[in-house]
Each structure stands twice: as C-alpha cells, then as structure tokens.
Motif scaffolding. Structure first.
Motif, PDB file in Angstrom:
ATOM      1  N   ASN A   1      54.881  51.477  44.812  1.00 12.09           N
ATOM      2  CA  ASN A   1      56.314  51.703  45.031  1.00 12.09           C
ATOM      3  C   ASN A   1      57.092  51.857  43.724  1.00 12.09           C
ATOM      4  O   ASN A   1      58.318  51.826  43.745  1.00 12.09           O
ATOM      5  CB  ASN A   1      56.914  50.541  45.831  1.00 12.09           C
ATOM      6  N   ARG A   2      56.393  52.041  42.608  1.00 13.29           N
ATOM      7  CA  ARG A   2      57.064  52.064  41.302  1.00 13.29           C
ATOM      8  C   ARG A   2      58.140  53.144  41.227  1.00 13.29           C
ATOM      9  O   ARG A   2      59.250  52.903  40.728  1.00 13.29           O
ATOM     10  CB  ARG A   2      56.054  52.288  40.171  1.00 13.29           C
ATOM     11  N   ILE A   3      57.848  54.336  41.701  1.00  6.36           N
ATOM     12  CA  ILE A   3      58.814  55.437  41.629  1.00  6.36           C
ATOM     13  C   ILE A   3      60.062  55.114  42.441  1.00  6.36           C
ATOM     14  O   ILE A   3      61.195  55.337  41.988  1.00  6.36           O
ATOM     15  CB  ILE A   3      58.173  56.751  42.104  1.00  6.36           C
ATOM     16  N   PHE A   4      59.867  54.554  43.629  1.00  9.02           N
ATOM     17  CA  PHE A   4      61.002  54.172  44.466  1.00  9.02           C
ATOM     18  C   PHE A   4      61.830  53.085  43.787  1.00  9.02           C
ATOM     19  O   PHE A   4      63.072  53.146  43.770  1.00  9.02           O
ATOM     20  CB  PHE A   4      60.515  53.680  45.826  1.00  9.02           C
TER      21      PHE A   4
ATOM     22  N   GLY B   1      58.196  62.179  39.346  1.00  8.79           N
ATOM     23  CA  GLY B   1      57.169  62.521  40.327  1.00  8.79           C
ATOM     24  C   GLY B   1      55.777  62.256  39.799  1.00  8.79           C
ATOM     25  O   GLY B   1      54.787  62.663  40.397  1.00  8.79           O
ATOM     26  N   LYS B   2      55.675  61.552  38.656  1.00  4.98           N
ATOM     27  CA  LYS B   2      54.376  61.291  38.044  1.00  4.98           C
ATOM     28  C   LYS B   2      53.776  60.012  38.624  1.00  4.98           C
ATOM     29  O   LYS B   2      54.266  58.922  38.385  1.00  4.98           O
ATOM     30  CB  LYS B   2      54.523  61.150  36.520  1.00  4.98           C
ATOM     31  N   THR B   3      52.723  60.167  39.403  1.00  3.52           N
ATOM     32  CA  THR B   3      52.096  59.015  40.055  1.00  3.52           C
ATOM     33  C   THR B   3      50.633  58.836  39.649  1.00  3.52           C
ATOM     34  O   THR B   3      49.965  57.936  40.159  1.00  3.52           O
ATOM     35  CB  THR B   3      52.161  59.182  41.590  1.00  3.52           C
TER      36      THR B   3
ATOM     37  N   ALA C   1      45.702  52.987  38.112  1.00  6.07           N
ATOM     38  CA  ALA C   1      45.865  51.549  37.878  1.00  6.07           C
ATOM     39  C   ALA C   1      45.593  50.752  39.152  1.00  6.07           C
ATOM     40  O   ALA C   1      44.970  49.685  39.104  1.00  6.07           O
ATOM     41  CB  ALA C   1      47.271  51.252  37.367  1.00  6.07           C
ATOM     42  N   ARG C   2      46.036  51.282  40.300  1.00  6.42           N
ATOM     43  CA  ARG C   2      45.782  50.602  41.567  1.00  6.42           C
ATOM     44  C   ARG C   2      44.289  50.571  41.874  1.00  6.42           C
ATOM     45  O   ARG C   2      43.766  49.582  42.407  1.00  6.42           O
ATOM     46  CB  ARG C   2      46.543  51.285  42.699  1.00  6.42           C
ATOM     47  N   GLY C   3      43.592  51.650  41.522  1.00  5.93           N
ATOM     48  CA  GLY C   3      42.153  51.679  41.736  1.00  5.93           C
ATOM     49  C   GLY C   3      41.430  50.652  40.873  1.00  5.93           C
ATOM     50  O   GLY C   3      40.503  49.974  41.334  1.00  5.93           O
ATOM     51  N   ILE C   4      41.866  50.518  39.627  1.00  8.76           N
ATOM     52  CA  ILE C   4      41.260  49.537  38.729  1.00  8.76           C
ATOM     53  C   ILE C   4      41.574  48.120  39.200  1.00  8.76           C
ATOM     54  O   ILE C   4      40.718  47.228  39.162  1.00  8.76           O
ATOM     55  CB  ILE C   4      41.748  49.758  37.289  1.00  8.76           C
TER      56      ILE C   4
ATOM     57  N   ASP D   1      58.282  56.914  27.066  1.00 12.33           N
ATOM     58  CA  ASP D   1      57.648  57.437  28.285  1.00 12.33           C
ATOM     59  C   ASP D   1      57.895  56.428  29.402  1.00 12.33           C
ATOM     60  O   ASP D   1      57.175  55.451  29.555  1.00 12.33           O
ATOM     61  CB  ASP D   1      56.147  57.623  28.046  1.00 12.33           C
ATOM     62  N   LYS D   2      58.942  56.659  30.193  1.00 13.16           N
ATOM     63  CA  LYS D   2      59.378  55.679  31.177  1.00 13.16           C
ATOM     64  C   LYS D   2      58.344  55.455  32.282  1.00 13.16           C
ATOM     65  O   LYS D   2      58.274  54.356  32.850  1.00 13.16           O
ATOM     66  CB  LYS D   2      60.714  56.103  31.794  1.00 13.16           C
ATOM     67  N   ASP D   3      57.558  56.477  32.595  1.00 14.62           N
ATOM     68  CA  ASP D   3      56.546  56.301  33.630  1.00 14.62           C
ATOM     69  C   ASP D   3      55.440  55.352  33.168  1.00 14.62           C
ATOM     70  O   ASP D   3      55.055  54.425  33.888  1.00 14.62           O
ATOM     71  CB  ASP D   3      55.946  57.661  34.012  1.00 14.62           C
ATOM     72  N   THR D   4      54.953  55.583  31.960  1.00 16.31           N
ATOM     73  CA  THR D   4      53.940  54.693  31.402  1.00 16.31           C
ATOM     74  C   THR D   4      54.515  53.302  31.183  1.00 16.31           C
ATOM     75  O   THR D   4      53.861  52.287  31.472  1.00 16.31           O
ATOM     76  CB  THR D   4      53.407  55.245  30.070  1.00 16.31           C
ATOM     77  N   LEU D   5      55.756  53.237  30.698  1.00 17.11           N
ATOM     78  CA  LEU D   5      56.401  51.952  30.445  1.00 17.11           C
ATOM     79  C   LEU D   5      56.558  51.156  31.736  1.00 17.11           C
ATOM     80  O   LEU D   5      56.326  49.944  31.754  1.00 17.11           O
ATOM     81  CB  LEU D   5      57.766  52.175  29.792  1.00 17.11           C
TER      82      LEU D   5
END
Length: 216
Positions: free
Chosen positions: A128-131, A142-144, A150-153, A31-35
């Motif tokens: 900026n992770r997706i970029f 497109g999964k944000t 995580a940013r909120g935490i 899962d590249k987004d989670t990774l």
C-alpha cells in the motif's frame, strides 16, 4: 564489507544493517520511491530490535501477543496472516503450558511470533506504499517494482521465521531436543536475505537514476 565480517554475529549485524539502511535513506533521499520503501524497512528493523531487548515477562507477552493477534485479524484475508494467527494462538497455549509446568528452558518464542506478524504488517505496508504516499504525503507514483521485489524477499523472511518458530515447538513441546537444523541455519540465511534486500534496493535506485539520463 562490515556485513561480510560480522554477518554471522547477530549482536553486531543488527546495528550494522540499521546503519546501512539509515545511510541508504540519505543516499536515496531524492528518489522518493526508493526512500519510501527504505523507511518502511528501517521501521521494520527498529521494531524488530525492540522485540529483541524487551523482557520475557507476562506483561510483555500480553502486549506482543495482543498486537500480533490484532495484526493477523486486520489482514485476515491474506494467507500469511491466517498462518501467523494460528502460530499466535498455538504460542499462547504453549506459553501457558510452560508456565504450568514451570519449564526451566522456556524459549523466548514471543520474539519470533512478534517478528512473524511484523513481517506480515510490513509486507502490506509495502503493498500500500503508493496509496499511503499519495494520501498522506501528496506524492503520486506508479513505480511498484521495488515494493514487489521487497515483498517477495520479506516472504522468504516470513518463511524462515515460521520454520524457526515451528522448530521451537517441536523441540520444547514434543521434547525432541535434538531438532536444531533451522536454529543453526537462521543467522546465515537471514544474513543472506538481508544482503539481497539491500542489493535489490540499490539496483532499483540506480535503475531509476539511469532512466533520467536516457534520451527520449
């Protein structure tokens, strides 16, 4: 389980948590987004660990405060960076004051300042992770949701570190040595925040995996 038993011991907790993030990277490899989010958070903890062990000398003060100021200036359009920059400047003045007074109980405030600005930087990396993934790793997503949570935490962590740093100033600049509320709350609260972070990561991972098996 290890976090439960050793979460109140900072010496063990950091290593356990870094190990948990490393195992999570292996577990979530497909899962590249989670990774991607996990790797950013792992880098955050590794750099934080370096900040803990570096000596409290003026050479490292220059390094930490210089890099902290640079991060704050680079992201100056964000309110957290503005707040952090004020703390950096005040910390430099406090360090000079303690040095002039040969203050024997000088706190290692540079660690908290470095951690504060590191949190600012990591929050922007997640934003900026997706970029970054598209620009440097040719991966488009497109999964944000995870990045947002995580940013909120991390904002909660930022607030806790900020309050701890301000309390250091109250205790060691104003002379109110009995003000230690945040000092004693820091470890248990930061442990809870870190546990929530791992729980949110796995929640998003299993949610992403479950969608693969849902019928159209």
């Amino acid at each position: 389980m290890l976090l439960y038993f050793y979460g109140d011991n900072a010496r063990y907790f950091d290593y356990i948590y870094i190990g948990a993030l490393c195992l999570s990277c292996v577990f979530c490899w497909r899962d590249k987004d989670t990774l991607g989010a996990l790797l950013i958070l792992l880098g955050y903890w590794l750099i934080a660990k370096v900040l803990i062990v570096i000596p409290d000398t003026w050479q490292y003060w220059l390094l930490v405060y210089g890099m902290s100021a640079g991060i704050c200036v680079y992201y100056f359009n964000h309110i957290t960076a503005k707040v952090a920059l004020i703390v950096v400047l005040f910390s430099v003045m406090a360090e000079w004051l303690w040095w002039q007074q040969e203050y024997a109980n000088k706190p290692e405030v540079f660690y908290h300042v470095g951690l504060l600005t590191l949190t600012v930087w990591v929050r922007q990396l997640l934003f900026n992770r997706i970029f970054i993934a598209h620009e440097y790793f040719n991966y488009t997503s497109g999964k944000t949701g995870l990045d947002t949570h995580a940013r909120g935490i991390l904002f909660a962590s930022f607030t806790l570190i900020l309050l701890t740093t301000l309390e250091y100033f109250v205790r060691h600049v104003s002379g109110l040595g009995s003000v230690t509320t945040i000092y004693y709350l820091f470890t248990p609260v930061s442990t809870i925040i870190s546990g929530i972070m791992l729980a949110v990561i796995y929640m998003h991972y299993f949610n992403n995996q479950s969608k693969k098996y849902l019928s159209a």
